[in-house]
Scaffold this motif. Structure first.
Motif, short mmCIF file in Angstrom:
data_model
loop_
_atom_site.label_atom_id
_atom_site.label_comp_id
_atom_site.label_asym_id
_atom_site.label_seq_id
_atom_site.Cartn_x
_atom_site.Cartn_y
_atom_site.Cartn_z
N HIS A 43 -22.86 8.76 6.19
CA HIS A 43 -22.78 9.52 4.95
C HIS A 43 -21.61 10.48 4.88
CE1 HIS A 43 -26.53 7.58 4.36
NE2 HIS A 43 -26.40 7.88 3.09
N GLN A 44 -20.49 10.00 5.28
CA GLN A 44 -19.30 10.81 5.10
C GLN A 44 -18.42 10.10 4.08
OE1 GLN A 44 -17.53 12.07 8.71
NE2 GLN A 44 -16.11 13.44 7.69
N ARG A 45 -18.05 10.80 3.06
CA ARG A 45 -17.30 10.16 1.99
C ARG A 45 -15.89 9.84 2.44
NH1 ARG A 45 -18.55 11.35 -3.92
NH2 ARG A 45 -17.67 9.30 -3.81
N TYR A 57 -14.60 14.00 13.83
CA TYR A 57 -14.90 13.46 15.16
C TYR A 57 -13.77 12.54 15.56
CZ TYR A 57 -19.42 15.28 13.89
OH TYR A 57 -20.42 16.11 13.49
N TYR A 58 -13.63 12.35 16.85
CA TYR A 58 -12.46 11.63 17.36
C TYR A 58 -12.88 10.52 18.31
CZ TYR A 58 -10.32 15.78 15.38
OH TYR A 58 -9.94 16.78 14.53
N PHE A 59 -13.93 9.83 17.94
CA PHE A 59 -14.45 8.75 18.80
C PHE A 59 -13.84 7.42 18.42
CE2 PHE A 59 -18.13 11.74 18.57
CZ PHE A 59 -18.12 12.14 19.89
N ASN A 87 -8.42 17.01 1.62
CA ASN A 87 -9.85 16.67 1.85
C ASN A 87 -10.09 15.78 3.08
OD1 ASN A 87 -8.68 14.43 0.78
ND2 ASN A 87 -9.92 14.36 -1.07
N ARG A 88 -9.06 15.24 3.67
CA ARG A 88 -9.27 14.45 4.89
C ARG A 88 -8.84 15.21 6.13
NH1 ARG A 88 -5.71 10.13 4.50
NH2 ARG A 88 -4.60 11.44 3.03
N GLY A 89 -8.55 16.47 5.98
CA GLY A 89 -8.13 17.28 7.13
C GLY A 89 -6.70 16.94 7.50
N PHE A 90 -6.40 17.00 8.78
CA PHE A 90 -5.05 16.68 9.22
C PHE A 90 -4.86 15.18 9.30
CE2 PHE A 90 -5.78 20.95 10.70
CZ PHE A 90 -4.60 21.57 10.34
N GLY A 91 -3.64 14.77 9.26
CA GLY A 91 -3.32 13.35 9.37
C GLY A 91 -2.02 13.20 10.13
C1 LIG Z 1 -10.04 10.93 14.14
S1 LIG Z 1 -10.25 12.25 13.03
C2 LIG Z 1 -8.79 12.19 12.07
C3 LIG Z 1 -8.10 13.53 12.01
C4 LIG Z 1 -8.82 14.54 11.21
N1 LIG Z 1 -8.59 14.33 9.79
C5 LIG Z 1 -8.43 15.94 11.59
O1 LIG Z 1 -8.25 16.79 10.72
O2 LIG Z 1 -8.31 16.25 12.76
C6 LIG Z 1 -11.52 11.57 12.02
C7 LIG Z 1 -12.02 12.53 10.98
O3 LIG Z 1 -11.12 12.66 9.92
C8 LIG Z 1 -11.78 12.68 8.67
N2 LIG Z 1 -11.34 11.50 7.93
C9 LIG Z 1 -10.55 10.54 8.39
N3 LIG Z 1 -10.31 9.64 7.43
C10 LIG Z 1 -10.95 10.04 6.35
C11 LIG Z 1 -11.11 9.51 5.04
N4 LIG Z 1 -10.52 8.41 4.66
N5 LIG Z 1 -11.86 10.20 4.18
C12 LIG Z 1 -12.46 11.34 4.55
N6 LIG Z 1 -12.36 11.89 5.75
C13 LIG Z 1 -11.62 11.25 6.66
C14 LIG Z 1 -13.24 12.63 8.97
O4 LIG Z 1 -13.71 13.94 8.99
C15 LIG Z 1 -13.29 12.07 10.36
O5 LIG Z 1 -14.39 12.55 11.07
#
Ligand SMILES: C[S@@+](CC[C@H](N)C(=O)[O-])C[C@H]1O[C@@H](n2cnc3c(N)ncnc32)[C@H](O)[C@@H]1O
Length: 623
Positions: free
Chosen positions: A529-531, A409-411, A365-369
């Motif tokens: 509003h992002q969980r 987003y990557y800001f 649910n947080r995408g890539f890490g």
């Molecule tokens: C800098 S990017 C991090 C990498 C991103 N997860 C990806 O898949 O490329 C920031 C984004 O990751 C997601 N994200 C990061 N931390 C999160 C968290 N604790 N809970 C939910 N989404 C998170 C959000 O969508 C955010 O906009």
């Protein structure tokens, strides 16, 4: 006698494998049916033998001058007249006329069967004329309406594609049925057919237009038979491995979304490994968009003494530049480019990117890490956050255009005025997720010789190998950005009269939600509003404004805090873009460097203090 011999010889020859032709009754003795392959081979093997026999019989006939019909006995003639005449058809393959087959009664009457009779007929046939007592003609599939016998299939006979659910329970498991109970033909696992598959070029041959351009196509297939063949083969190969061979029950459960297919840890790992992030351009240092790096009026030169012993490094913990979080300029540093331990971040040895160092992982649910595959010590430099240095307005514009359909987003805040955007260009640091209980912190370092920064990620504590790296995004306080005294119900100001305010003075009078930002175009954006799915005990529940003051409510581990309840909390009626903008956690330079200075933002005052301290150092060094 000779006529009978010739008749037998001709019968043997007129059984081509492929053509659908009519023939006279065969002897009724049902010979055991060899497997199709064997039968084909046997027939092919005997064919030349039969041909030879026919040739010699015909030669005999012509030599003796007894080949005319008048030589046949009267009763024989009468009996053959009663029997159906041979239908003569052109052989599709060879374009030859088939020879008429004489009555089988002649051959059955022969006491000494000739050599060519050794090959039994392919299958026992019955005719109207020659059917055995008690046999039902209607049961004979080979018997045509005209009383003639036809081959029921050609070479590819019995390469069956069943249209009915098979009766055996084992087989029925392989067949998927639709709602109406009809089998889904793609799911059908082939029966144990011994038929030869069609040659790979078969359909192409059939579908090829005639060589003669004017002639119509000789034959058109109703569908591509190779497709059929492919599915059958595919089903065979994948049986038990995937969807095609999946059991009917599992397929049904999957269609009904009942989760009949168990997802194992292995499956998840496989899926995770196969996921790939969207491509971005790797950069070795920040890229300034629409401007060049700002020159610093005075270069920051430390006063460290170069190390005397081999293998030692200068610019250690007491380096003034290091204390002020200024990177040394390797060209100007007294320790020299190879002995300075305080070079720019992009020249420092952090944890290398790659599968054995910092590895990109899929978190769900947080995408890539980003995960470290090596242990990291507290205070260690891990990686620099790189990207394009763009204005805030440009970052908002990108959110509304380039990243309009993005969820990540990557800001990262650069200096309060500009933003590092790693959305399109950056390094692996862009994958680091937010956590309310992070293991990294962002520390901003100033480059020597230019009024520019680098964002460093440093370990807050010891991090074991295999841990996901996180930092606190430290959400931008957008309340400070909204123009004062603007009621939320009032029409938004037109772009001509509005400029985006970046005033650092917080206001208490604006009625926008504290996280709303107002672009110079008049668009209001709510980034709050992002969980948050960080799973930390201290999780505030949201990425954004709510995280400003840490929530006192403790969320259960692995679960974000409860959803906001009231309208204000939900931010209804406002444009929700889920705009994420991380802010660095600024280390207080003044206190760490024990250099005084007040006013402005901590960084600005830190920079001023550092500049003053540096001037003093430069002056004392040159004196
Ligand atoms: C800098 S990017 C991090 C990498 C991103 N997860 C990806 O898949 O490329 C920031 C984004 O990751 C997601 N994200 C990061 N931390 C999160 C968290 N604790 N809970 C939910 N989404 C998170 C959000 O969508 C955010 O906009």
């Amino acid at each position: 006698m000779l006529a009978s011999l010739a008749a037998k010889a001709v019968t043997a020859v007129t059984s081509p494998i492929k053509s659908a032709f009519a023939y006279s009754p065969a002897p009724p003795s049902p010979a055991p049916q060899p497997p199709l392959l064997d039968a084909a081979e046997t027939r092919l093997g005997k064919r030349s033998q039969r041909e030879e026999s026919v040739e010699s019989a015909l030669t005999e006939l012509s030599e003796d001058g007894e080949g005319d019909a008048d030589a046949v006995e009267p009763e024989e003639r009468a009996s053959s007249a009663k029997k159906p005449r041979l239908a003569v058809e052109e052989d599709v393959n060879e374009g030859q006329q088939q020879l008429p087959t004489p009555s089988p009664s002649r051959s059955s009457g022969s006491s000494e069967p000739p050599a060519f009779e050794a090959a039994p007929p392919k299958r026992a046939r019955t005719t109207r004329a020659g059917k055995a007592d008690g046999e039902d003609e209607d049961d004979d599939p080979a018997l045509g309406k005209d009383g003639k016998h036809y081959y029921v299939a050609g070479l590819y006979w019995s390469s069956d594609v069943p249209t009915q659910k098979r009766s055996s329970s084992a087989a029925s498991e392989d067949v998927e049925m639709d709602e109406s109970g009809a089998p889904i033909w793609r799911s059908i696992v082939p029966s144990r057919s011994t038929a030869l598959p069609p040659p790979i070029h078969h359909a192409i041959t059939l579908l090829s237009p005639s060589l003669d351009d004017d002639a119509p196509m000789p034959f058109r297939l109703p569908f591509d038979i190779l497709r059929d063949f492919w599915f059958v083969e595919e089903a065979k190969n994948r049986k038990g491995k995937g969807r095609v061979g999946e059991s009917a029950a599992a397929a049904k459960a999957r269609r009904e979304g009942k989760g009949g297919v168990k997802t194992t840890e292995e499956d998840i790992e496989k899926r995770e490994k196969s996921k790939k992030p969207e491509p971005y351009r790797y950069i070795g240092k920040n890229v300034y968009v629409g401007r060049g790096p700002d020159k610093a009026p005075i270069p920051a030169i430390c006063v460290c003494a170069p190390p005397k012993r081999a293998g030692e490094m200068g610019c250690g913990i007491d380096c003034i530049n290091r204390l002020m979080q200024y990177c040394c300029d390797p060209k100007l540093c007294p320790c020299g480019p190879d002995k300075c331990a305080n070079p720019p971040l992009n020249k420092r040895e952090g944890v290398p990117e790659g599968k054995d160092g910092l590895r990109v992982i899929w978190t769900g649910n947080r995408g890539f890490g980003l995960k470290t595959m090596v242990p990291i010590k507290q205070g260690d430099f891990v990686i620099e956050y790189r990207g394009e240095i763009i204005s805030r307005d440009e970052s908002y514009r990108r959110v509304l255009t380039t990243y309009a359909d993005k969820t990540s987003y990557y800001f990262m805040d650069y200096d309060g005025h500009e933003v590092v955007d790693a959305g399109q260009r950056g390094n692996a640091a862009r994958f680091i997720n937010h956590s309310c209980g992070p293991n990294l912190e962002v520390v901003r370092w100033r480059l020597a010789g230019v009024e520019e920064y680098q964002m460093g990620l440093f370990a807050l504590h010891d991090i074991p190998a295999g841990t996901e790296l996180t930092y606190d995004y430290g959400w931008q306080d957008f309340a400070a950005l909204a123009p004062p005294s603007l009621p939320s119900t009032a029409p938004l100001p037109t772009p001509a009269t509005t400029t985006t305010s970046f005033s650092s003075t917080p206001t208490t009078t604006n009625t926008f939600a504290e996280s709303t930002i107002l672009l110079s175009t008049g668009t209001a954006i709510d980034p709050s509003h992002q969980r948050c799915y960080c799973g930390a005990a201290e999780c505030s529940g949201f990425l954004g404004g709510r995280a400003k003051g840490k929530s006192k409510k403790k969320a259960k581990k692995g679960k974000p805090a409860a959803e906001p309840k009231d309208e204000k909390e939900k931010g209804e009626g406002r444009k929700e873009l889920g705009f994420v903008q991380a802010k660095i956690r600024v280390v207080d330079h003044q206190r760490r460097a024990s250099v005084g200075g007040a006013g402005g933002t901590p960084m600005r005052s830190g920079r001023e203090a550092a500049r003053r301290a540096n001037e003093k150092l430069v002056a004392s060094a040159s004196a």
